[in-house]
Scaffold this active site. Structure first.
Site, PDB file in Angstrom:
ATOM      1  N   GLU A   1       0.795  -1.221   0.000  1.00  0.00           N
ATOM      2  CA  GLU A   1       0.000   0.000   0.000  1.00  0.00           C
ATOM      3  C   GLU A   1       0.828   1.273   0.000  1.00  0.00           C
ATOM      4  O   GLU A   1       0.353   2.324  -0.427  1.00  0.00           O
ATOM      5  CB  GLU A   1      -0.915   0.046   1.233  1.00  0.00           C
ATOM      6  CG  GLU A   1      -1.857  -1.116   1.381  1.00  0.00           C
ATOM      7  CD  GLU A   1      -2.440  -1.178   2.784  1.00  0.00           C
ATOM      8  OE1 GLU A   1      -2.337  -0.173   3.495  1.00  0.00           O
ATOM      9  OE2 GLU A   1      -2.981  -2.228   3.151  1.00  0.00           O
ATOM     10  N   ALA A   2       2.069   1.194   0.497  1.00  0.00           N
ATOM     11  CA  ALA A   2       2.826   2.424   0.727  1.00  0.00           C
ATOM     12  C   ALA A   2       4.319   2.150   0.816  1.00  0.00           C
ATOM     13  O   ALA A   2       4.761   1.011   0.961  1.00  0.00           O
ATOM     14  CB  ALA A   2       2.353   3.084   2.027  1.00  0.00           C
TER      15      ALA A   2
ATOM     16  N   ASP B   1      -0.364  -0.113  10.203  1.00  0.00           N
ATOM     17  CA  ASP B   1      -1.036  -0.360   8.916  1.00  0.00           C
ATOM     18  C   ASP B   1      -2.556  -0.431   9.077  1.00  0.00           C
ATOM     19  O   ASP B   1      -3.143  -1.514   9.108  1.00  0.00           O
ATOM     20  CB  ASP B   1      -0.524  -1.641   8.257  1.00  0.00           C
ATOM     21  CG  ASP B   1       0.928  -1.532   7.818  1.00  0.00           C
ATOM     22  OD1 ASP B   1       1.410  -0.389   7.720  1.00  0.00           O
ATOM     23  OD2 ASP B   1       1.564  -2.569   7.580  1.00  0.00           O
TER      24      ASP B   1
ATOM     25  N   ASP C   1      -6.862  -6.399   8.708  1.00  0.00           N
ATOM     26  CA  ASP C   1      -5.731  -7.056   8.036  1.00  0.00           C
ATOM     27  C   ASP C   1      -4.629  -7.351   9.050  1.00  0.00           C
ATOM     28  O   ASP C   1      -3.450  -7.276   8.747  1.00  0.00           O
ATOM     29  CB  ASP C   1      -5.201  -6.160   6.915  1.00  0.00           C
ATOM     30  CG  ASP C   1      -4.267  -6.901   5.960  1.00  0.00           C
ATOM     31  OD1 ASP C   1      -4.452  -8.111   5.765  1.00  0.00           O
ATOM     32  OD2 ASP C   1      -3.339  -6.268   5.419  1.00  0.00           O
TER      33      ASP C   1
END
Length: 292
Positions: A28-29, A195, A168
């Site tokens: 994601e990043a 996260d 998650d």
């Protein structure tokens, strides 16, 4: 190191001074270690939707609040503006979750600023002051595994009582941080949850139960490698059952056991729910097409 373009903008704004190094690159990043005055922090640069490998985003964004009805309509239609608004909502979700959970007493990184898709937050460290390791990079004794598992089950409960499901959670997004001792006492290591852009509202997302059960199962399976007795526990259904009944609190004593009820399925009721959902979807599509 040379600052990436999106961090260069923060340097120009005076939000950070220098970029030290890249810490990690995930689905994601990308995360960089940066200096802000006398403090070392981390900067999380969110990847654009087209460059992310994270799947099933629709499950996580269901019923997320947006800033205006215009944005909500655009997101539902999937217009260019709507996609931009959806991306902004996805990126800001972690910031909102961090503040919400920190206020609830959950151990998460402290957020400092969010600017142009970059989140500035606390750099979680180990005893030497280096970036703390993820759980998957650490081996534990049975006693340590039991202790950290108990702590994290408590954090899951605290999150749920604050109305949040991580969505998650696993050994890959929990850090093992070091908390220095006070008054001459020895410091201790403990988990920090990270996260959170996919965090969901427990009451407003139809997938929240499934996600919470998966989060808790991930913790059981990981720590069960070191403390096999954990494999026999069933905390997820117990936690969710208490939550649904309005009986869950941060002080609730859990047993790790759950007696499932075997009930007959009302197929007629299930079919009615399916018919209603199909009718609602057809009506929504008609409205989007301008038919109503």
């Amino acid at each position: 190191m040379k600052a990436p373009p999106r961090l260069q903008a923060l340097i120009e704004e005076g939000l950070i001074d220098t970029v030290v190094r890249q810490l990690m690159s995930g689905k994601e990043a990308m995360v960089f270690v940066v200096r802000c005055g006398d403090e070392t922090r981390c900067a999380k640069i969110y990847k654009e939707a087209t460059n992310r490998s994270f799947r099933q985003a629709v499950d996580y964004t269901e019923n997320r609040k947006v800033k205006s009805s215009r944005s909500a309509r655009a997101m539902a239609k999937g217009s260019r503006f709507g996609r931009q608004e959806q991306e902004a909502a996805w990126q800001s979700a972690e910031v909102d979750a961090l503040y919400r959970l920190a206020a609830a007493g959950v151990r998460v990184p402290t957020p400092y600023n969010f600017h142009e898709g970059v989140l500035l937050m606390e750099l979680v460290t180990d005893a030497e002051g280096d970036a703390a390791p993820r759980l998957n990079d650490v081996a534990f004794t049975p006693e340590q595994a039991l202790a950290h598992h108990a702590t994290l089950i408590g954090e899951v409960v605290r999150m749920l009582c604050a109305g949040v499901v991580h969505g998650d959670l696993s050994e890959f997004n929990i850090l093992l941080a070091h908390t220095p001792g006070v008054d001459g006492q020895e410091g201790v290591d403990g988990p920090v949850i990270i996260d959170l852009p996919q965090a969901v509202d427990a009451a407003g997302n139809n997938h929240a139960q499934r996600m919470l059960l998966r989060d808790v199962a991930n913790l059981r399976d990981f720590f069960g490698q070191f403390a096999p007795a954990l494999r026999q526990t069933d905390y997820g259904p117990e936690i969710w059952s208490l939550y649904q009944a309005g009986l869950l609190s941060n002080e609730t004593v859990l047993t790790g056991q759950f007696q499932r009820q075997n009930a007959d399925v009302d197929m007629q009721a299930v079919l009615r729910e399916i018919d209603d959902a199909c009718a609602e979807d057809a009506a929504r599509r008609l409205r989007m097409a301008g038919g109503v």
